[in-house]
Enzyme design. Structure first.
Site, PDB file in Angstrom:
ATOM      1  N   SER A  11     -10.266  -7.515  -5.775  1.00 18.46           N
ATOM      2  CA  SER A  11     -11.729  -7.842  -6.579  1.00 18.46           C
ATOM      3  C   SER A  11     -12.329  -6.432  -6.340  1.00 18.46           C
ATOM      4  O   SER A  11     -13.352  -5.763  -7.138  1.00 18.46           O
ATOM      5  CB  SER A  11     -12.503  -8.871  -5.928  1.00 18.46           C
ATOM      6  OG  SER A  11     -12.379  -9.059  -4.672  1.00 18.46           O
ATOM      7  N   GLU A  12     -11.911  -5.516  -5.317  1.00 20.72           N
ATOM      8  CA  GLU A  12     -12.550  -4.228  -5.394  1.00 20.72           C
ATOM      9  C   GLU A  12     -11.829  -3.027  -5.843  1.00 20.72           C
ATOM     10  O   GLU A  12     -12.375  -2.092  -6.177  1.00 20.72           O
ATOM     11  CB  GLU A  12     -12.817  -3.992  -3.666  1.00 20.72           C
ATOM     12  CG  GLU A  12     -13.597  -4.787  -2.946  1.00 20.72           C
ATOM     13  CD  GLU A  12     -12.954  -6.031  -2.602  1.00 20.72           C
ATOM     14  OE1 GLU A  12     -11.928  -6.265  -2.526  1.00 20.72           O
ATOM     15  OE2 GLU A  12     -13.898  -7.041  -2.627  1.00 20.72           O
ATOM     16  N   ASN A  13     -10.554  -3.307  -6.445  1.00 22.00           N
ATOM     17  CA  ASN A  13      -9.778  -2.193  -7.273  1.00 22.00           C
ATOM     18  C   ASN A  13     -10.698  -2.059  -8.657  1.00 22.00           C
ATOM     19  O   ASN A  13     -10.060  -0.930  -9.019  1.00 22.00           O
ATOM     20  CB  ASN A  13      -8.471  -2.829  -7.458  1.00 22.00           C
ATOM     21  CG  ASN A  13      -7.393  -2.700  -6.129  1.00 22.00           C
ATOM     22  OD1 ASN A  13      -6.552  -3.346  -5.978  1.00 22.00           O
ATOM     23  ND2 ASN A  13      -7.914  -1.660  -5.249  1.00 22.00           N
TER      24      ASN A  13
ATOM     25  N   ASP B 141       0.805  -1.197   0.036  1.00 22.98           N
ATOM     26  CA  ASP B 141       0.065  -0.023  -0.097  1.00 22.98           C
ATOM     27  C   ASP B 141       1.090   1.300  -0.002  1.00 22.98           C
ATOM     28  O   ASP B 141       1.877   1.230   0.590  1.00 22.98           O
ATOM     29  CB  ASP B 141      -0.902  -0.085   1.261  1.00 22.98           C
ATOM     30  CG  ASP B 141      -2.150   0.868   1.169  1.00 22.98           C
ATOM     31  OD1 ASP B 141      -2.479   1.356   0.179  1.00 22.98           O
ATOM     32  OD2 ASP B 141      -2.768   1.248   2.210  1.00 22.98           O
TER      33      ASP B 141
ATOM     34  N   ARG C  94     -11.805   1.598  -9.035  1.00 25.94           N
ATOM     35  CA  ARG C  94     -10.899   2.826  -9.139  1.00 25.94           C
ATOM     36  C   ARG C  94     -11.047   3.339 -10.739  1.00 25.94           C
ATOM     37  O   ARG C  94     -11.669   2.675 -11.477  1.00 25.94           O
ATOM     38  CB  ARG C  94      -9.521   2.276  -9.270  1.00 25.94           C
ATOM     39  CG  ARG C  94      -9.174   2.054  -7.555  1.00 25.94           C
ATOM     40  CD  ARG C  94      -7.725   1.798  -7.529  1.00 25.94           C
ATOM     41  NE  ARG C  94      -7.435   1.598  -6.092  1.00 25.94           N
ATOM     42  CZ  ARG C  94      -6.434   1.705  -5.334  1.00 25.94           C
ATOM     43  NH1 ARG C  94      -5.169   2.334  -5.858  1.00 25.94           N
ATOM     44  NH2 ARG C  94      -6.139   1.344  -4.042  1.00 25.94           N
TER      45      ARG C  94
ATOM     46  N   GLY D 224       0.258   5.433  -4.239  1.00 26.22           N
ATOM     47  CA  GLY D 224      -0.691   6.782  -4.757  1.00 26.22           C
ATOM     48  C   GLY D 224       0.066   7.982  -4.037  1.00 26.22           C
ATOM     49  O   GLY D 224       0.510   9.039  -4.400  1.00 26.22           O
TER      50      GLY D 224
ATOM     51  N   LEU E 217      -6.999  -5.330   6.988  1.00 27.25           N
ATOM     52  CA  LEU E 217      -6.553  -6.340   6.190  1.00 27.25           C
ATOM     53  C   LEU E 217      -7.358  -6.107   4.434  1.00 27.25           C
ATOM     54  O   LEU E 217      -6.669  -6.998   3.699  1.00 27.25           O
ATOM     55  CB  LEU E 217      -7.193  -7.526   6.625  1.00 27.25           C
ATOM     56  CG  LEU E 217      -6.593  -7.891   8.126  1.00 27.25           C
ATOM     57  CD1 LEU E 217      -6.842  -9.210   8.580  1.00 27.25           C
ATOM     58  CD2 LEU E 217      -4.798  -8.004   7.823  1.00 27.25           C
TER      59      LEU E 217
HETATM   60  C1  FPP Z   1      -2.086   0.377  -3.215  1.00 28.67           C
HETATM   61  O1  FPP Z   1      -1.395   1.638  -3.339  1.00 28.67           O
HETATM   62  C2  FPP Z   1      -1.344  -0.299  -4.326  1.00 28.67           C
HETATM   63  C3  FPP Z   1      -2.118  -1.109  -5.311  1.00 28.67           C
HETATM   64  C4  FPP Z   1      -3.725  -1.085  -5.346  1.00 28.67           C
HETATM   65  C5  FPP Z   1      -1.565  -1.754  -6.417  1.00 28.67           C
HETATM   66  C6  FPP Z   1      -0.374  -2.676  -6.000  1.00 28.67           C
HETATM   67  C7  FPP Z   1       0.024  -2.977  -7.252  1.00 28.67           C
HETATM   68  C8  FPP Z   1       1.515  -2.729  -7.483  1.00 28.67           C
HETATM   69  C9  FPP Z   1       2.660  -2.659  -6.285  1.00 28.67           C
HETATM   70  C10 FPP Z   1       2.182  -2.934  -8.755  1.00 28.67           C
HETATM   71  C11 FPP Z   1       1.665  -4.201  -9.703  1.00 28.67           C
HETATM   72  C12 FPP Z   1       2.499  -5.469  -9.147  1.00 28.67           C
HETATM   73  C13 FPP Z   1       2.677  -6.258 -10.132  1.00 28.67           C
HETATM   74  C14 FPP Z   1       3.338  -7.476  -9.493  1.00 28.67           C
HETATM   75  C15 FPP Z   1       3.149  -6.209 -11.370  1.00 28.67           C
HETATM   76  P1  FPP Z   1      -2.448   2.815  -3.475  1.00 28.67           P
HETATM   77  O2  FPP Z   1      -2.531   3.208  -4.997  1.00 28.67           O
HETATM   78  O3  FPP Z   1      -3.696   2.356  -2.720  1.00 28.67           O
HETATM   79  O4  FPP Z   1      -1.859   3.968  -2.676  1.00 28.67           O
HETATM   80  P2  FPP Z   1      -2.469   5.163  -1.779  1.00 28.67           P
HETATM   81  O5  FPP Z   1      -3.299   4.423  -0.818  1.00 28.67           O
HETATM   82  O6  FPP Z   1      -1.506   5.910  -1.218  1.00 28.67           O
HETATM   83  O7  FPP Z   1      -3.315   5.966  -2.720  1.00 28.67           O
END
Ligand code: FPP
Length: 227
Positions: free
Chosen positions: A62-64, A16, A67, A19, A182
């Site tokens: 599955s919730e992403n 996490d 976005r 962003g 979680l």
């Molecule tokens: C959460 O950060 C991260 C994700 C939703 C995506 C995780 C994906 C990667 C690290 C890259 C892809 C992985 C592979 C294996 C190719 P966020 O965007 O929610 O951060 P924020 O809470 O600071 O906005």
């Protein structure tokens, strides 16, 4: 400090903070995810040396899908790029790729790339499990439904049908970026896992951070409900 029983074999990470990492640097969110992939790459390269049998990474829930479309596209494109650029390295480093979640629901070209990558890495001696289109409640429901078709529904029979059935028990679950929840990740598997919440944003998370987490785990007393 670390006895054999306290060596973590299976670590899972909620990656996490991509962003926020980008925002702090006045960069587009996509750049945060891109740097997040670089952090993944470093861990994949080193997890064998760290003695891990399995590292499970939460890459897309599955919730992403909620976005915005551009961000989902960016994440899917990063996935395509990562498989293309890193597959050979997985093979060379004897890393077995495993995917958990409802990944057959991804775009057909990604499903095809993943099937190819799974076949080509199947002889690996340690595992990187990537959670894609993954939600733990859905996984448990699917496992319970399968268990019911086979006979009695018990904790054992559900466990045998989870996506993680062939992986070692989860020892340690880490979440980066200071959030303490979680988010529908490995709820069943976390029953007796140790938890570690660190403030580091995912793109800044290094092999040294993972080593620190493993050292922290090694010093913990686990009782699994006993005394
Ligand atoms: C959460 O950060 C991260 C994700 C939703 C995506 C995780 C994906 C990667 C690290 C890259 C892809 C992985 C592979 C294996 C190719 P966020 O965007 O929610 O951060 P924020 O809470 O600071 O906005």
């Amino acid at each position: 400090m670390s006895s054999e029983s306290q060596r973590a074999k299976h670590v899972a990470i909620i990656m996490d903070g991509n962003g926020r990492w980008a925002k702090r640097k006045l960069l587009p969110r996509a750049m945060g995810h891109q740097r997040g992939v670089e952090a993944v790459r470093e861990l994949v390269r080193n997890c064998g040396d760290l003695g891990l049998e399995c590292l499970t990474l939460y890459a897309f829930s599955s919730e992403n899908w909620k976005r915005d479309e551009q961000e989902v596209d960016d994440l899917m494109n990063l996935m395509r790029k990562f498989i293309k650029s890193d597959l050979q390295e997985f093979i060379d480093n004897k890393v077995r790729l495993k995917i958990i979640g409802d990944w057959q629901g991804l775009a057909p070209d990604i499903v095809e790339m993943l099937e190819d990558a799974l076949a080509k890495t199947s002889a690996g001696d340690h595992t990187i499990a990537v959670a894609l289109n993954y939600g733990s409640q859905g996984e448990i429901a699917r496992a319970a439904a399968k268990a019911a078709t086979m006979g009695e529904v018990t904790t054992e029979s559900i466990g045998l049908h989870l996506d993680t059935a062939d992986l070692p028990p989860l020892d340690l679950l880490i979440r980066t970026s200071g959030e303490v929840r979680l988010s529908n990740f490995l709820l069943w598997q976390s029953a007796y896992a140790e938890m570690l919440f660190v403030d580091t944003l995912w793109p800044d998370f290094t092999v040294e951070h993972l080593q620190e987490a493993l050292d922290n785990f090694a010093g913990r007393e686990r009782r699994f409900g006993g005394r």
